[in-house]
Design an enzyme around this catalytic site. Sequence first.
Site, PDB file in Angstrom:
ATOM      1  N   LYS A  12       0.928  -1.276   0.017  1.00 30.24           N
ATOM      2  CA  LYS A  12       0.030   0.122   0.253  1.00 30.24           C
ATOM      3  C   LYS A  12       0.722   1.485   0.046  1.00 30.24           C
ATOM      4  CE  LYS A  12      -4.026  -1.613   2.694  1.00 30.24           C
ATOM      5  NZ  LYS A  12      -4.919  -1.372   3.793  1.00 30.24           N
ATOM      6  N   ASP A  68      -9.120   2.183   4.299  1.00 27.88           N
ATOM      7  CA  ASP A  68      -9.740   0.893   4.579  1.00 27.88           C
ATOM      8  C   ASP A  68     -10.304   0.247   3.407  1.00 27.88           C
ATOM      9  OD1 ASP A  68      -9.796  -1.307   6.681  1.00 27.88           O
ATOM     10  OD2 ASP A  68     -12.059  -1.001   6.651  1.00 27.88           O
ATOM     11  N   THR A  69     -10.096  -0.989   3.131  1.00 31.81           N
ATOM     12  CA  THR A  69     -10.415  -1.688   1.960  1.00 31.81           C
ATOM     13  C   THR A  69     -11.249  -3.004   2.278  1.00 31.81           C
ATOM     14  OG1 THR A  69      -8.461  -0.792   0.651  1.00 31.81           O
ATOM     15  CG2 THR A  69      -9.563  -2.719  -0.136  1.00 31.81           C
ATOM     16  N   PHE A 156      -0.323  -7.650  -4.051  1.00 32.48           N
ATOM     17  CA  PHE A 156      -0.413  -8.504  -2.759  1.00 32.48           C
ATOM     18  C   PHE A 156      -1.810  -8.767  -2.266  1.00 32.48           C
ATOM     19  CE2 PHE A 156      -0.570  -3.816  -2.677  1.00 32.48           C
ATOM     20  CZ  PHE A 156      -1.888  -3.548  -1.592  1.00 32.48           C
ATOM     21  N   HIS A 185      -8.986   0.322  -6.966  1.00 33.69           N
ATOM     22  CA  HIS A 185      -9.918   1.113  -5.872  1.00 33.69           C
ATOM     23  C   HIS A 185      -9.068   1.939  -5.095  1.00 33.69           C
ATOM     24  CE1 HIS A 185      -8.210  -2.672  -4.497  1.00 33.69           C
ATOM     25  NE2 HIS A 185      -8.483  -2.319  -3.208  1.00 33.69           N
ATOM     26  N   ARG A 186      -8.012   1.659  -4.799  1.00 35.86           N
ATOM     27  CA  ARG A 186      -7.273   2.648  -3.800  1.00 35.86           C
ATOM     28  C   ARG A 186      -6.668   3.575  -4.739  1.00 35.86           C
ATOM     29  NH1 ARG A 186      -4.365  -1.131  -2.079  1.00 35.86           N
ATOM     30  NH2 ARG A 186      -5.603  -1.641  -0.045  1.00 35.86           N
TER      31      ARG A 186
END
Length: 210
Positions: A12, A68-69, A156, A185-186
């Site tokens: 991340k 947060d995912t 990952f 998405h991130r």
Amino acid sequence: MKIVFATGNKGKFKEAQEILGPGYELLCPADLGITDDIEENGNTLKENSIIKARYIHEKTGLDCFADDTGLEVDALGGLPGIHAARFAEVMGHAGASHDFQANRDVLLAELAKHPGEPRTARFRCVVTLILGGGEYYFDGCLEGRISEKESGTRGFGYDPVFIADEFPDRTLAEIRIEDKDAISHRGKSLRAMAEFLQNQYICINEESKK
């Protein structure tokens, strides 16, 4: 600009660095001596991202952000949802928290119990930014489906079993990192945040010239 990303996940962190670019000095909590395991006890992605961002801001006083995912699989009624990082543990595999190999194994095993049902799924991400004491929120979503088996070595988490609609013949772990960042998405959440930060920076500079 110095800003803290409330994560200990190297994948991340690297993704955020690449999206934000060289104009930001990105720090992780460990860089500041913070190694606490923040309890994510919210009921939604937004609540959990707020919890993490506020915790780091209270500890450091610095501008920061947290994400947060969740992974929603339709055949599993939306699971694992907010429990994506701890899915194996939630499903009864003790000691498997944040073990993504175990999480993927459990996900594929659970889907095997639903033969013939669509394997459609989506990643959702909420980023909370604390800037100058204010809180701002950015959402991102990636639609796709869960593969029959793992494939690929990049990325990952659930990347080896998630096939995005944009790349229907490969998992996220098989596409280039640059391509993943462009659709993830991130990535969508972080780019929205980066645009907001750039606009804020422009506004501050214009005010200082008056």
